[in-house]
Write an enzyme that holds these catalytic residues in place. Sequence first.
Site, PDB file in Angstrom:
ATOM      1  N   ARG A  84     -37.295 -59.950   4.776  1.00 54.34           N
ATOM      2  CA  ARG A  84     -36.450 -58.777   5.025  1.00 54.34           C
ATOM      3  C   ARG A  84     -37.153 -57.870   6.027  1.00 54.34           C
ATOM      4  NH1 ARG A  84     -35.898 -53.615   1.836  1.00 54.34           N
ATOM      5  NH2 ARG A  84     -34.228 -52.576   2.948  1.00 54.34           N
ATOM      6  N   HIS A 129     -33.578 -48.325   8.530  1.00 57.94           N
ATOM      7  CA  HIS A 129     -34.623 -48.033   7.552  1.00 57.94           C
ATOM      8  C   HIS A 129     -35.296 -46.724   7.985  1.00 57.94           C
ATOM      9  CE1 HIS A 129     -37.296 -49.980   4.309  1.00 57.94           C
ATOM     10  NE2 HIS A 129     -37.813 -48.792   4.498  1.00 57.94           N
ATOM     11  N   GLU A 174     -32.081 -47.435   1.213  1.00 62.40           N
ATOM     12  CA  GLU A 174     -32.330 -46.233   0.413  1.00 62.40           C
ATOM     13  C   GLU A 174     -31.776 -44.968   1.067  1.00 62.40           C
ATOM     14  OE1 GLU A 174     -36.436 -45.876  -0.667  1.00 62.40           O
ATOM     15  OE2 GLU A 174     -36.444 -47.770  -1.751  1.00 62.40           O
ATOM     16  N   ASN A 314     -33.484 -51.804  -4.598  1.00 61.93           N
ATOM     17  CA  ASN A 314     -34.931 -51.583  -4.563  1.00 61.93           C
ATOM     18  C   ASN A 314     -35.346 -51.023  -5.908  1.00 61.93           C
ATOM     19  OD1 ASN A 314     -34.916 -52.363  -1.921  1.00 61.93           O
ATOM     20  ND2 ASN A 314     -35.556 -50.380  -1.079  1.00 61.93           N
ATOM     21  N   TYR A 316     -38.778 -50.012  -8.368  1.00 59.83           N
ATOM     22  CA  TYR A 316     -40.226 -49.849  -8.533  1.00 59.83           C
ATOM     23  C   TYR A 316     -40.636 -49.348  -9.906  1.00 59.83           C
ATOM     24  CZ  TYR A 316     -40.839 -50.404  -3.463  1.00 59.83           C
ATOM     25  OH  TYR A 316     -40.867 -50.899  -2.196  1.00 59.83           O
ATOM     26  N   GLU A 383     -36.565 -54.826  -2.661  1.00 56.20           N
ATOM     27  CA  GLU A 383     -37.960 -54.372  -2.683  1.00 56.20           C
ATOM     28  C   GLU A 383     -38.418 -54.248  -4.126  1.00 56.20           C
ATOM     29  OE1 GLU A 383     -38.967 -50.731  -0.580  1.00 56.20           O
ATOM     30  OE2 GLU A 383     -37.614 -51.276   1.066  1.00 56.20           O
TER      31      GLU A 383
HETATM   32  C1  GBH Z   1     -39.439 -47.677  -0.562  1.00 54.99           C
HETATM   33  O1  GBH Z   1     -39.210 -46.393  -1.025  1.00 54.99           O
HETATM   34  C2  GBH Z   1     -39.198 -47.740   0.926  1.00 54.99           C
HETATM   35  O2  GBH Z   1     -38.014 -48.431   1.217  1.00 54.99           O
HETATM   36  C3  GBH Z   1     -40.350 -48.350   1.662  1.00 54.99           C
HETATM   37  O3  GBH Z   1     -40.200 -48.104   3.028  1.00 54.99           O
HETATM   38  C4  GBH Z   1     -41.638 -47.849   1.091  1.00 54.99           C
HETATM   39  O4  GBH Z   1     -42.750 -48.257   1.824  1.00 54.99           O
HETATM   40  C5  GBH Z   1     -41.758 -48.369  -0.320  1.00 54.99           C
HETATM   41  O5  GBH Z   1     -40.648 -48.055  -1.066  1.00 54.99           O
HETATM   42  C6  GBH Z   1     -42.970 -47.883  -1.079  1.00 54.99           C
HETATM   43  O6  GBH Z   1     -42.903 -46.511  -1.270  1.00 54.99           O
HETATM   44  O7  GBH Z   1     -44.330 -38.623  -2.463  1.00 54.99           O
HETATM   45  O8  GBH Z   1     -43.561 -37.875  -4.621  1.00 54.99           O
HETATM   46  O9  GBH Z   1     -42.357 -37.215  -2.613  1.00 54.99           O
HETATM   47  C7  GBH Z   1     -39.327 -46.248  -2.425  1.00 54.99           C
HETATM   48  C8  GBH Z   1     -38.903 -44.885  -2.800  1.00 54.99           C
HETATM   49  C9  GBH Z   1     -39.246 -42.835  -1.719  1.00 54.99           C
HETATM   50  C10 GBH Z   1     -40.682 -43.542  -3.470  1.00 54.99           C
HETATM   51  C11 GBH Z   1     -40.245 -41.756  -1.349  1.00 54.99           C
HETATM   52  C12 GBH Z   1     -41.664 -42.476  -3.080  1.00 54.99           C
HETATM   53  C13 GBH Z   1     -41.886 -40.280  -2.205  1.00 54.99           C
HETATM   54  C14 GBH Z   1     -42.191 -39.595  -3.501  1.00 54.99           C
HETATM   55  N1  GBH Z   1     -39.897 -43.946  -2.358  1.00 54.99           N
HETATM   56  N2  GBH Z   1     -40.962 -41.356  -2.524  1.00 54.99           N
HETATM   57  S1  GBH Z   1     -43.170 -38.233  -3.275  1.00 54.99           S
END
Ligand code: GBH
Length: 480
Positions: A84, A129, A174, A314, A316, A383
Amino acid sequence: ICFADDVSNKLFPDDFMFGTATAAYQVEGAWNEDGKGENIWDNYTHAHPDLVADHTNGDVACDSYHKYKEDVALLKDLGVQHYRLSISWSRVAPTGQASLVNQPGLTYYRNLLQELRDNNIEPMVTLYHWDLPQALQDQGGWLNDSIVDRFGDYARLAFDIFGDNVQYWFTFNEPKQTCLLGYEYGAMAPGIKEPGISSYKCVHNVLRAHAKAWHIYDEEFRATQNGKLGIVIDSNWFEPGSDSEEDQTAAETKRQFVFGWFANAIFNGDYPEVMKTRIAERSAKEGFSASRLPEFTDEEIAYIKGTHDFLGVNFYTSSLVNATSEPAIDTPSWDKDGGVLEYVSPDWPSSASSWLKVTPWGIRKQLNWVSQTYGSPDIVITENGVSEDGSSLNDTIRVDYYRDYLSNLRDAIDDGVKVFGYTAWSLMDNFEWMQGYSEKFGLYSVDFTDPDRPRTPKASVEYFKKIISTRCLVDTCVES
Ligand code: GBH
């Protein structure tokens, strides 16, 4: 907690797709080479280096613009079914206007896609993105209604030039982050802080733009290219903080405010009822003459509804959600509009990212909820991954994370969820947005102090390879 004993020993289906992901700004570098235009991340990181944890940017990143053949060789070695990637809009159309293309940019992606094809790796391509051409930001970005047509034109260009090599398209990655971090909290490019108003307007145009791209694909390209187009939605799993009915309702409200904001529109044509009701009520009490949540016309509802061939998710981490007293009526905000309390358990294991707690059980619940709420769509995990600080190539945290999340994903298949693929974030360490290069999500480590940006496998590479080649998470699997 140790999950190892519970790891599923069931084989993954033969046609299940394993892959890895990256995104243009996070890996390509070459930010101003060969005619590429400036985008909002070039602009934001150059203007505010202090806002990035290690004061870095994506100017060179992993240098994938020059090293894409090496990247594909790593993918080949992993044995993945798919990769991807995202297209940098301003690399192919420097001002964002699709009528003014940058030939070397088009050539770069054509070469990359061909290299993947030649190695039997299926590309999954995201159009957006997070890296809007700066020229479009200067005209208001996602708040300017004309962006819907600009995105449509860009999508058509991409389908036209690259579509013969692409079967899986995503419009947005996202979009919640584009609009919340970009226009509500001002925590990411373009750094606009207009809570409770601009984030809603941003999403409104993102959804219109998504629908436009889907219709363009459907009407002009599907017959000849036969691909599929969807969107990538991210969300934590929101677990009720207790069994009480109030907390169950609060968790569902949160899911609707986060996931339903996009998915309800795309699957059912409009925003979730709970969003419409709560935002209208609070807007009225705040003295607004209309809801801060924009309304779709009947025509738009018909146009947006059903604009999906499949869905990217996505995933996590998870949160707990409790009901709470109604937030005070003062300044507008998306969080207050949701009106619930979100927190995490101190028992959940940490990672190098403050927002990412290790909750493998959450992916199974999330997949089941998405499947049940939106009529069993075909889903691909676009993701999933975890961060460490790069101090060791022996990344056991990632090995355990992949094993335990994949085990729960395998259980979700048994639950009846139509999940057909899994994409590890990320192929290699890269520019982690506001965290710069300090949080590492890669299977491969990258030496960012070496101009050649050499890639070195971490321990998780061996494990992920084994999963892909055996379609099994443990030493031996049973037929399912
Ligand atoms: C994804 O975002 C993205 O699609 C990708 O580009 C990124 O590298 C990957 O995950 C890992 O982060 O710092 O507390 O303000 C996942 C969602 C959005 C989670 C931004 C973290 C910042 C939180 N992410 N968020 S904070």
